[in-house]
Design a protein around this motif. Sequence first.
Motif, PDB file in Angstrom:
ATOM      1  N   GLU A  15      30.406 -19.338  36.345  1.00 26.70           N
ATOM      2  CA  GLU A  15      29.770 -18.680  35.295  1.00 26.70           C
ATOM      3  C   GLU A  15      30.669 -18.910  34.020  1.00 26.70           C
ATOM      4  N   LYS A  16      32.188 -18.520  34.243  1.00 23.20           N
ATOM      5  CA  LYS A  16      32.927 -18.515  33.293  1.00 23.20           C
ATOM      6  C   LYS A  16      33.077 -19.976  32.505  1.00 23.20           C
ATOM      7  N   SER A  19      30.052 -20.775  30.464  1.00 22.79           N
ATOM      8  CA  SER A  19      29.794 -20.359  29.323  1.00 22.79           C
ATOM      9  C   SER A  19      30.959 -20.750  28.303  1.00 22.79           C
ATOM     10  N   LYS A  71      38.849 -14.874  29.023  1.00 20.45           N
ATOM     11  CA  LYS A  71      38.146 -14.830  30.320  1.00 20.45           C
ATOM     12  C   LYS A  71      39.048 -14.427  31.410  1.00 20.45           C
TER      13      LYS A  71
END
Length: 92
Positions: A15-16, A19, A71
Amino acid sequence: MYRYRRVAIKVWHDEKFLSLSLTEKMVWLYLLTGPQTNAVGLYRFAVQSMSSDLGLTLIQGQQALNPIIEKTMAFYDERTALLWIPRWLDYN
């Protein structure tokens, strides 16, 4: 120095990672595979060198690195010039 680095394919579903912008993804892959890397994911790192290697200006390199730090994908201490990727083993 190693001749090559492996990157786990699960990076493409992280997910990171997903993004990140295209330039930020390129920087992330550089952090995992660049010439400064080692077997533990804690190494000396220069934003200037990365920027030059990737054809970015110093400002572009720093701007692309910042979201990765924010992040918590990597931690960078400018004073000591050390970069640490806490999930290094998950990606290699």
